[in-house]
Design an enzyme around this catalytic site. Structure first.
Site, short mmCIF file in Angstrom:
data_model
loop_
_atom_site.label_atom_id
_atom_site.label_comp_id
_atom_site.label_asym_id
_atom_site.label_seq_id
_atom_site.Cartn_x
_atom_site.Cartn_y
_atom_site.Cartn_z
N ASP A 61 0.88 -1.17 0.00
CA ASP A 61 0.00 0.00 0.00
C ASP A 61 0.91 1.22 0.00
O ASP A 61 1.64 1.46 0.97
CB ASP A 61 -0.90 -0.01 1.25
CG ASP A 61 -1.85 1.17 1.29
OD1 ASP A 61 -1.57 2.20 0.63
OD2 ASP A 61 -2.87 1.08 1.99
N TYR A 163 -6.42 15.60 -9.44
CA TYR A 163 -5.76 14.57 -10.26
C TYR A 163 -4.73 15.21 -11.21
O TYR A 163 -3.58 14.78 -11.27
CB TYR A 163 -6.81 13.79 -11.05
CG TYR A 163 -6.21 12.69 -11.90
CD1 TYR A 163 -5.84 11.48 -11.31
CD2 TYR A 163 -6.02 12.85 -13.27
CE1 TYR A 163 -5.28 10.46 -12.08
CE2 TYR A 163 -5.47 11.84 -14.04
CZ TYR A 163 -5.11 10.64 -13.44
OH TYR A 163 -4.55 9.63 -14.21
P1 NAP Z 1 -7.27 1.32 -12.06
O1 NAP Z 1 -7.76 0.23 -12.94
O2 NAP Z 1 -8.21 2.04 -11.16
O3 NAP Z 1 -6.07 0.71 -11.19
C1 NAP Z 1 -5.43 1.47 -10.20
C2 NAP Z 1 -4.54 0.55 -9.39
O4 NAP Z 1 -3.92 1.33 -8.35
C3 NAP Z 1 -5.35 -0.54 -8.67
O5 NAP Z 1 -4.58 -1.72 -8.66
C4 NAP Z 1 -5.49 0.01 -7.26
O6 NAP Z 1 -5.66 -0.98 -6.28
C5 NAP Z 1 -4.12 0.67 -7.13
N1 NAP Z 1 -4.03 1.54 -5.98
C6 NAP Z 1 -4.81 2.60 -5.64
N2 NAP Z 1 -4.43 3.09 -4.45
C7 NAP Z 1 -3.38 2.34 -4.03
C8 NAP Z 1 -2.54 2.34 -2.90
N3 NAP Z 1 -2.72 3.22 -1.90
N4 NAP Z 1 -1.55 1.44 -2.82
C9 NAP Z 1 -1.36 0.53 -3.79
N5 NAP Z 1 -2.13 0.45 -4.89
C10 NAP Z 1 -3.12 1.35 -5.00
O7 NAP Z 1 -6.57 2.47 -12.90
P2 NAP Z 1 -5.66 2.46 -14.22
O8 NAP Z 1 -6.40 3.18 -15.26
O9 NAP Z 1 -5.10 1.11 -14.49
O10 NAP Z 1 -4.49 3.44 -13.74
C11 NAP Z 1 -3.13 3.05 -13.58
C12 NAP Z 1 -2.28 4.30 -13.63
O11 NAP Z 1 -2.38 4.90 -14.92
C13 NAP Z 1 -2.69 5.39 -12.63
O12 NAP Z 1 -1.55 6.01 -12.10
C14 NAP Z 1 -3.48 6.37 -13.50
O13 NAP Z 1 -3.48 7.66 -12.96
C15 NAP Z 1 -2.70 6.28 -14.79
N6 NAP Z 1 -3.45 6.72 -15.97
C16 NAP Z 1 -4.60 6.10 -16.35
C17 NAP Z 1 -5.28 6.55 -17.47
C18 NAP Z 1 -6.53 5.89 -17.98
O14 NAP Z 1 -7.11 6.40 -18.95
N7 NAP Z 1 -6.99 4.79 -17.41
C19 NAP Z 1 -4.82 7.67 -18.19
C20 NAP Z 1 -3.65 8.29 -17.76
C21 NAP Z 1 -2.98 7.80 -16.65
P3 NAP Z 1 -7.15 -1.47 -5.79
O15 NAP Z 1 -7.62 -2.47 -6.80
O16 NAP Z 1 -6.88 -2.06 -4.44
O17 NAP Z 1 -8.02 -0.25 -5.74
#
Ligand code: NAP
Length: 240
Positions: A61, A163
């Site tokens: 975490d 964000y």
């Molecule tokens: P996601 O599916 O919501 O996954 C986020 C991950 O982060 C999940 O595994 C979540 O765990 C974990 N997480 C959240 N808080 C945490 C903590 N305190 N400690 C450890 N793990 C934690 O989102 P995603 O879209 O794959 O995003 C991944 C990254 O890409 C993020 O940094 C996001 O900002 C970036 N990003 C995403 C997009 C997009 O369009 N999706 C665009 C630009 C950037 P839980 O399952 O336990 O919640």
């Protein structure tokens, strides 16, 4: 000590993080699936193992000092660390910038900014021992000040103060850490995965996780003459 490269991906139990882990493992890297929830991490690692990949769960975490210290101690027992992908992130719809609450701002920074620095500081001693240490910070186009201030940018109306500014901070941290490490074997870059369909956006994103993972994986496996201190998407450098 393993002769395979070892990577830690934070927030790797789902979404882009899980796919980054899968692609790195397919490239012959042992992947430690960082997950704040032990059961979710175990399930994700089992999924990759069932695909014949070398994946192990790692409870992590990013907001919890004790959890991060325990993860670092565990990786010491593994004996090596080559790649850190700071992927864990949260996004909270916080209304117009003028109305953001301190609570949302604090919660967002706790994960996206302080968590990233905390994990990086804890794992940097291990990464410094690698012949090809790579740190990849998951940023976003929403972190670009240049794009945010361009009214013709397709995402110009997306103004989540907490964000977007947390990702601008990720970019700033990337530049500063890369500068400090410029004469070492550790490279530090920021990745913009594009708008990817994941739980973060209720699967509204237009890109697949496979597409979203491509740039982070490329930056995690850069050759020695690759860049450091940059900010990239699939098309090349993103303006800061
Ligand atoms: P996601 O599916 O919501 O996954 C986020 C991950 O982060 C999940 O595994 C979540 O765990 C974990 N997480 C959240 N808080 C945490 C903590 N305190 N400690 C450890 N793990 C934690 O989102 P995603 O879209 O794959 O995003 C991944 C990254 O890409 C993020 O940094 C996001 O900002 C970036 N990003 C995403 C997009 C997009 O369009 N999706 C665009 C630009 C950037 P839980 O399952 O336990 O919640």
């Amino acid at each position: 000590m393993s002769d395979r490269r070892v990577a830690v991906i934070t927030g790797a139990n789902k979404g882009i993080g899980l796919e980054i882990a899968r692609q790195l493992a397919r490239a012959g890297v042992t992947v430690l699936i960082g997950a704040r929830d032990e059961a979710r991490g175990r399930e994700a690692a089992e999924k990759l193992r069932a695909e014949g990949l070398d994946a192990r769960p790692l409870r992590l975490d990013v907001t919890d000092e004790t959890s991060v210290a325990a993860a670092a101690a565990f990786i010491e027992t593994v004996g090596r660390l080559d790649i850190l992908v700071n992927n864990a992130g949260i996004a909270i719809d916080d209304g117009p910038p003028s109305a953001v609450s301190m609570e949302v701002l604090r919660r967002t920074y706790e994960t996206n900014v302080f968590g990233l620095v905390r994990v990086t500081q804890a794992l940097l001693p291990l990464l410094r021992r690698s012949d090809a240490g790579r740190i990849v910070n998951l940023s976003s186009g929403l972190g670009s000040l240049t794009l945010n201030s361009d009214p013709s940018w397709p995402f110009a109306s997306v103004k989540y103060l907490a964000y977007n500014s947390s990702k601008s901070a990720v970019n700033a941290i990337t530049v500063q850490l890369a500068w400090e490490l410029r004469d070492t074997k550790v490279k530090v870059n920021a990745a913009d995965p594009g708008y990817v369909a994941t739980d973060m956006n209720q699967h509204q994103g237009v890109r697949s996780v496979e597409q979203g993972a491509a740039t982070p994986v490329r930056l995690a496996t850069l050759p020695q003459d690759g860049p450091t201190g940059g900010y990239f998407n699939d098309e090349g450098p993103v303006p800061w």
